[in-house]
Motif scaffolding. Structure first.
Motif, short mmCIF file in Angstrom:
data_model
loop_
_atom_site.label_atom_id
_atom_site.label_comp_id
_atom_site.label_asym_id
_atom_site.label_seq_id
_atom_site.Cartn_x
_atom_site.Cartn_y
_atom_site.Cartn_z
N TYR A 25 42.70 39.79 39.70
CA TYR A 25 41.99 38.99 40.76
C TYR A 25 40.69 39.83 40.64
CZ TYR A 25 45.01 42.89 42.45
OH TYR A 25 45.63 44.13 42.61
N SER A 26 39.77 39.51 41.66
CA SER A 26 38.31 39.81 41.44
C SER A 26 38.01 41.22 41.71
CB SER A 26 37.46 38.81 42.38
OG SER A 26 38.11 38.97 43.57
N ASN A 64 35.01 30.87 42.06
CA ASN A 64 35.95 31.15 43.14
C ASN A 64 37.24 30.19 42.98
OD1 ASN A 64 34.51 32.83 44.63
ND2 ASN A 64 33.50 31.14 45.75
N PRO A 97 42.76 44.15 39.67
CA PRO A 97 41.22 43.61 39.66
C PRO A 97 40.57 43.58 38.46
CG PRO A 97 41.48 45.76 40.63
CD PRO A 97 42.79 45.40 39.94
N TRP A 104 40.94 29.92 40.53
CA TRP A 104 42.17 30.41 39.71
C TRP A 104 42.68 29.83 38.72
CZ3 TRP A 104 44.42 34.99 40.68
CH2 TRP A 104 44.21 35.79 41.89
N GLN A 110 48.49 40.67 48.62
CA GLN A 110 49.53 40.23 47.42
C GLN A 110 50.93 40.62 47.78
OE1 GLN A 110 46.80 42.70 46.11
NE2 GLN A 110 45.02 41.15 46.07
N TYR A 133 44.52 34.17 36.41
CA TYR A 133 43.18 34.94 36.74
C TYR A 133 42.41 34.37 37.59
CZ TYR A 133 40.86 32.11 33.16
OH TYR A 133 40.14 31.00 32.54
N TYR A 134 41.40 35.17 38.19
CA TYR A 134 40.48 34.68 39.21
C TYR A 134 39.04 34.51 38.63
CZ TYR A 134 38.09 34.09 43.80
OH TYR A 134 37.37 33.66 44.76
#
Length: 564
Positions: free
Chosen positions: A310-311, A354, A285, A356, A321, A348-349
């Motif tokens: 990710y976030s 919202n 994250p 990718w 995941q 990456y997010y």
């Protein structure tokens, strides 16, 4: 592997057979306890190994995944879900590190060399079992992830790939317990079992490395020095721990080592990354102190690799995941061309939007480093304030006097268009204090148009006496400081400070404002502290003056990604 039409990955087709408390001999004869989950069918299968000090039995605790902060959220359940992988043709092995859980031996401080060696011994033992095809990977996040790196650096022949996500403390000093030289007490809660990891360690024979390896007279002097540190003494539980170290030998060791040096270098996997020779899928994250270690490890590895950001840390038990991890291991352990290595290396997010995105490298190749200058009247502007040389000031009282966090704030005007920030914000600022040291805390926030404010998006810390830069440690993705020695501040003297904040990927929407805050304290009871891994604070009242004029052009530097 042949390229062409991509193959469908492993599908569930097996039952699960469980063997509990199987003992694996380490090279020194210590017996290491593992639980083995394997397909209930004849044949040989690849194996995934997960190791930690949290206790293997809790890793399969049957509770629905919980969000961070909820009543039964348990941060330490991070090994992954055997019931996902085993039906798809993998052996899943969860083990206790030596000196923890049901394993024998002695756990000698965080990330001792034995941890990597023991993992390598288990890898080779697994490869010899009749149900294993000799191809081993590793699994799990956070502590489990860092152990993957230590094991891979030992180069066990049958370890074929790793997947370290949410890497914790690749640099045990700066990315672990002393961010910017400021002690955080994450290991107080992690070891003893307070929020957010209420289970904590499963200690069986955990010892202080300092107590074991330091001559008694020297150890006594180190303890007395720590006890005389007013910043530590203001917390009764830290004073208590220095008196009774058996309660938490890990944090005790850290408090006796306030400077970077051999203790941390021996326990930092970043110094061993060059020994890793197997493919690695790095991920995790853009949250808390995970984000910078992930970036550092990914950029340092010289092997086939992938990067996924990710976030946030998501839910626990960790069951997210898994399909992506399966694609990775199907490719490297089963020879199934899932297409994962044909995709761009970085994904990456970005929060708020919202979305990718894909990239070739990190920092993102299209990054435009953009300056926002600190100006008078609390403004944050593309242009410097050349004419107002009166500094902004705040006085921070110690926690035993006030629980109010003093700060100065700077805000941009409402943005005329969306601004995507992806990477690690940095700040260059000029400050004077009326003491010989302080801690600086820097926060970047999104100020909505309704002026309600939210929690910080990115934070950074820097102890003033560790302001010296180390060019040998500076990279395109991180500012390096010299944490091996401190240089006290001359009261009243204006010094330049360069600090890096934790990486983010976030879109500030049109109409919102970017807010910068400079303060000097974390307050455990303050919801704005945001991070449960709070930092030890200054113990005496301190006046801070922030200069931002033509002579002292203090500025925030944001990694902006242009639209398109």
């Amino acid at each position: 592997m042949a390229r062409g039409k991509k193959e469908i990955g492993s599908k569930p087709m097996y039952g699960v057979k469980v063997e509990k408390n199987v003992y694996v001999p380490a090279r020194d004869g210590v017996r290491l306890a593992v639980d083995i989950y394997r397909p209930d069918a004849p044949g040989k299968f690849p194996a995934l190994l997960a190791l930690s000090p949290y206790g293997k039995d809790v890793q399969t605790f049957d509770t629905p995944p919980q969000p961070f902060g909820k009543s039964v959220f348990e941060a330490s359940i991070e090994a992954g879900n055997p019931d996902f992988y085993v039906p798809r043709g993998y052996v899943y092995v969860i083990g206790d590190l030596r000196g923890t859980g049901y394993s024998e031996g002695e756990y000698e401080g965080l990330f001792s060399k034995k941890e990597g060696e023991d993992g390598a011994d288990i890898v080779e033992w697994l490869a010899r079992q009749p149900w294993c095809n000799g191809k081993i990977g590793m699994a799990g996040i956070c502590y489990f992830a860092t152990i993957q790196l230590f094991v891979a650096a030992e180069q066990p022949p049958h370890l074929k790939a790793i997947c370290p996500w949410e890497i914790f403390a690749d640099d045990l000093y700066n990315h672990g317990l002393y961010e910017g030289g400021v002690l955080n007490i994450f290991l107080y809660g992690l070891y003893t079992g307070t929020y957010p990891a209420r289970c904590g360690y499963a200690p069986r024979n955990v010892v202080s490395a300092m107590m074991k390896n330091t001559p008694p007279k020297k150890l006594e002097r180190l303890v007395e020095k720590a006890l005389s540190n007013p910043d530590l003494r203001q917390y009764p539980y830290l004073y208590h721990l220095l008196k009774y170290p058996e309660k938490n030998p890990i944090l005790f060791d850290f408090m006796l080592n306030p400077y970077d040096g051999p203790y941390y270098r021996e326990r930092s996997v970043c110094s061993r990354v060059n020994k890793i020779k197997v493919p690695a899928y790095v991920g995790g994250p853009l949250f808390s102190f995970f984000s910078q270690p992930q970036i550092n490890i990914y950029n340092t590895l010289k092997v086939p690799k992938k990067f996924l950001l990710y976030s946030n840390m998501g839910t626990r038990p960790w069951k997210a995941q898994h399909k992506e991890v399966l694609r990775w291991y199907d490719y490297w352990l089963k020879g199934i061309d899932t297409g994962i290595m044909d995709e761009p290396p970085v994904r990456y997010y970005t929060a708020v939007d919202n979305k990718w995105s894909k990239a070739k490298e990190w920092p993102i190749e299209s990054t435009v480093w953009t300056k926002f200058y600190l100006n008078s009247l609390g403004s944050l502007s593309p242009e410097p304030d050349n004419y107002n040389d009166v500094p902004d000031c705040f006085i921070q009282q110690p926690l035993y006097v006030s629980e109010e966090r003093a700060r100065v704030r700077y805000l941009t005007p409402p943005l005329s268009e969306d601004v995507q920030v992806t990477g690690a914000p940095r700040i260059v600022f000029y400050a004077a204090i009326d003491a010989d040291d302080t801690n600086f805390r820097i926060d970047v926030r999104d100020e909505p148009s309704d002026d309600s404010g939210i929690l910080p998006l990115s934070s950074g810390w820097l102890k003033a006496s560790f302001r010296a830069l180390d060019k040998s440690k500076t990279t395109p993705w991180e500012i390096g400081h010299d944490f091996t020695k401190s240089v006290p501040v001359e009261p009243g003297e204006i010094n330049e400070y360069v600090a890096q904040l934790r990486p983010i990927s976030y879109t500030f929407k049109a109409g919102h404002r970017i807010k910068l805050e400079i303060s000097s304290i974390d307050i455990p009871t303050d919801p704005e502290t945001y991070d449960v891994m709070w930092h030890v604070c200054n113990s005496k009242p301190t006046l801070h003056k922030i200069y931002r004029d033509g002579k002292y052009p203090s500025h925030l530097l944001l990694p902006v990604i242009p639209e398109g």
